[in-house]
Design an enzyme around this catalytic site. Sequence first.
Site, PDB file in Angstrom:
ATOM      1  N   ARG A  76      13.021   4.984  12.102  1.00  0.00           N
ATOM      2  CA  ARG A  76      11.763   4.912  12.230  1.00  0.00           C
ATOM      3  C   ARG A  76      10.746   4.786  13.303  1.00  0.00           C
ATOM      4  O   ARG A  76      12.001   3.787  14.619  1.00  0.00           O
ATOM      5  CB  ARG A  76      11.687   4.323  10.967  1.00  0.00           C
ATOM      6  CG  ARG A  76      11.812   5.467   9.494  1.00  0.00           C
ATOM      7  CD  ARG A  76      10.885   5.150   8.240  1.00  0.00           C
ATOM      8  NE  ARG A  76       9.700   5.961   8.378  1.00  0.00           N
ATOM      9  CZ  ARG A  76       9.080   5.938   7.648  1.00  0.00           C
ATOM     10  NH1 ARG A  76       9.028   4.663   6.590  1.00  0.00           N
ATOM     11  NH2 ARG A  76       7.873   6.206   7.444  1.00  0.00           N
TER      12      ARG A  76
ATOM     13  N   GLU B 196      12.676  -8.927   1.021  1.00  0.00           N
ATOM     14  CA  GLU B 196      11.765  -8.142   1.642  1.00  0.00           C
ATOM     15  C   GLU B 196      12.681  -7.011   1.646  1.00  0.00           C
ATOM     16  O   GLU B 196      14.105  -7.403   2.138  1.00  0.00           O
ATOM     17  CB  GLU B 196      11.885  -8.696   2.638  1.00  0.00           C
ATOM     18  CG  GLU B 196      10.916  -7.501   3.450  1.00  0.00           C
ATOM     19  CD  GLU B 196      11.011  -7.732   5.246  1.00  0.00           C
ATOM     20  OE1 GLU B 196       9.934  -7.010   5.873  1.00  0.00           O
ATOM     21  OE2 GLU B 196      10.872  -9.210   5.734  1.00  0.00           O
TER      22      GLU B 196
ATOM     23  N   ARG C 200       4.893  11.309  -2.428  1.00  0.00           N
ATOM     24  CA  ARG C 200       4.623  11.257  -0.974  1.00  0.00           C
ATOM     25  C   ARG C 200       6.044  11.170  -0.035  1.00  0.00           C
ATOM     26  O   ARG C 200       7.098  10.243  -0.507  1.00  0.00           O
ATOM     27  CB  ARG C 200       3.570   9.165  -1.243  1.00  0.00           C
ATOM     28  CG  ARG C 200       4.452   8.265   0.767  1.00  0.00           C
ATOM     29  CD  ARG C 200       3.895   7.668   0.941  1.00  0.00           C
ATOM     30  NE  ARG C 200       3.669   7.208   2.172  1.00  0.00           N
ATOM     31  CZ  ARG C 200       4.128   5.548   2.866  1.00  0.00           C
ATOM     32  NH1 ARG C 200       4.672   4.522   1.576  1.00  0.00           N
ATOM     33  NH2 ARG C 200       3.816   5.317   3.933  1.00  0.00           N
TER      34      ARG C 200
ATOM     35  N   ASN D 209       8.178  -5.496  -2.129  1.00  0.00           N
ATOM     36  CA  ASN D 209       8.000  -4.710  -0.285  1.00  0.00           C
ATOM     37  C   ASN D 209       6.836  -3.986  -0.054  1.00  0.00           C
ATOM     38  O   ASN D 209       5.436  -3.979  -0.290  1.00  0.00           O
ATOM     39  CB  ASN D 209       8.466  -3.062  -1.127  1.00  0.00           C
ATOM     40  CG  ASN D 209       8.477  -2.094  -0.088  1.00  0.00           C
ATOM     41  OD1 ASN D 209       7.438  -2.604   0.594  1.00  0.00           O
ATOM     42  ND2 ASN D 209       8.819  -1.441  -0.228  1.00  0.00           N
TER      43      ASN D 209
ATOM     44  N   ALA E  54       3.447  -0.264   4.604  1.00  0.00           N
ATOM     45  CA  ALA E  54       2.553  -0.875   5.838  1.00  0.00           C
ATOM     46  C   ALA E  54       2.262  -2.575   5.913  1.00  0.00           C
ATOM     47  O   ALA E  54       1.925  -3.071   7.757  1.00  0.00           O
ATOM     48  CB  ALA E  54       1.577  -0.199   5.730  1.00  0.00           C
TER      49      ALA E  54
ATOM     50  N   TYR F  28      11.047   8.595   1.297  1.00  0.00           N
ATOM     51  CA  TYR F  28      11.131   7.913   0.218  1.00  0.00           C
ATOM     52  C   TYR F  28      11.478   8.131  -1.300  1.00  0.00           C
ATOM     53  O   TYR F  28      11.906   8.019  -1.921  1.00  0.00           O
ATOM     54  CB  TYR F  28       8.844   7.620  -0.287  1.00  0.00           C
ATOM     55  CG  TYR F  28       8.752   7.091   0.776  1.00  0.00           C
ATOM     56  CD1 TYR F  28       9.274   5.773   1.665  1.00  0.00           C
ATOM     57  CD2 TYR F  28       7.988   7.705   2.088  1.00  0.00           C
ATOM     58  CE1 TYR F  28       8.448   4.899   2.722  1.00  0.00           C
ATOM     59  CE2 TYR F  28       7.769   7.038   2.795  1.00  0.00           C
ATOM     60  CZ  TYR F  28       7.618   5.321   3.411  1.00  0.00           C
ATOM     61  OH  TYR F  28       7.186   4.902   4.277  1.00  0.00           O
TER      62      TYR F  28
ATOM     63  N   HIS G 262      12.587  -2.577   1.833  1.00  0.00           N
ATOM     64  CA  HIS G 262      11.656  -1.043   2.623  1.00  0.00           C
ATOM     65  C   HIS G 262      12.606  -0.062   1.836  1.00  0.00           C
ATOM     66  O   HIS G 262      14.481  -0.625   2.196  1.00  0.00           O
ATOM     67  CB  HIS G 262      11.706  -1.237   3.632  1.00  0.00           C
ATOM     68  CG  HIS G 262      11.224  -2.788   4.290  1.00  0.00           C
ATOM     69  ND1 HIS G 262      10.116  -2.295   4.037  1.00  0.00           N
ATOM     70  CD2 HIS G 262      11.282  -3.683   4.668  1.00  0.00           C
ATOM     71  CE1 HIS G 262       9.047  -3.259   4.839  1.00  0.00           C
ATOM     72  NE2 HIS G 262       9.958  -4.300   4.927  1.00  0.00           N
TER      73      HIS G 262
ATOM     74  N   PRO H  68       0.608  -1.673  -0.375  1.00  0.00           N
ATOM     75  CA  PRO H  68       0.193   0.158  -0.240  1.00  0.00           C
ATOM     76  C   PRO H  68       0.919   1.504   0.152  1.00  0.00           C
ATOM     77  O   PRO H  68       2.002   1.070   0.635  1.00  0.00           O
ATOM     78  CB  PRO H  68      -0.698  -0.058   1.285  1.00  0.00           C
ATOM     79  CG  PRO H  68      -0.038  -1.120   2.362  1.00  0.00           C
ATOM     80  CD  PRO H  68       0.458  -2.678   1.347  1.00  0.00           C
ATOM     81  N   ASN H  69       0.052   2.229  -0.387  1.00  0.00           N
ATOM     82  CA  ASN H  69       0.822   3.828  -0.627  1.00  0.00           C
ATOM     83  C   ASN H  69       1.622   3.401  -1.755  1.00  0.00           C
ATOM     84  O   ASN H  69       2.617   4.912  -1.591  1.00  0.00           O
ATOM     85  CB  ASN H  69       0.548   4.294   0.454  1.00  0.00           C
ATOM     86  CG  ASN H  69      -0.416   4.320   1.029  1.00  0.00           C
ATOM     87  OD1 ASN H  69      -0.969   5.190   0.708  1.00  0.00           O
ATOM     88  ND2 ASN H  69      -0.524   3.808   2.801  1.00  0.00           N
TER      89      ASN H  69
END
Length: 145
Positions: free
Chosen positions: A107, A98, A18, A74, A77, A23, A100, A10-11
């Site tokens: 974070r 995986e 964004r 990725n 969330a 990012y 990110h 998502p996103n």
Amino acid sequence: MANILVLHGPNLNLLGTREPDVYGAVTLEQINESLASAAKAAGHSLTSFQSNAEHELVDKIQAAQNKVDYILINPAAFTHTSVAIRDAMSAVAIPFVEIHISNVHQREEFRHLSYFSGIAEAVLCGFGPKGYEYALDFAIDQLAK
């Protein structure tokens, strides 16, 4: 020739606009085009898919069984919330990396937990969009073994 699937959670469709301080300015389309080109140059096919819906990602993972040789994901969330996507990844038993874009460990504390890291071949975080390229290079190396 191997089939590689790239999944974006998502996103990530908002990349480029964004939170560019977190990012970066590279769009999802640019990432996908770069990956497809690199995979083709290495003699492999690559398909990318992005969804904001958990069930669509689960469906895509399940459909990949016996058709896809490697997954780059990725989960965004869903990294911290989706047992369903994790279970789908375990069920199909396709090796995966995986990814990110940000360093999730710098974070908020809730981002430190990943439901995927324990079953992934490798985890990349904090390399920005380059992390996707590193993940693809790793996958190609693994597929050559």
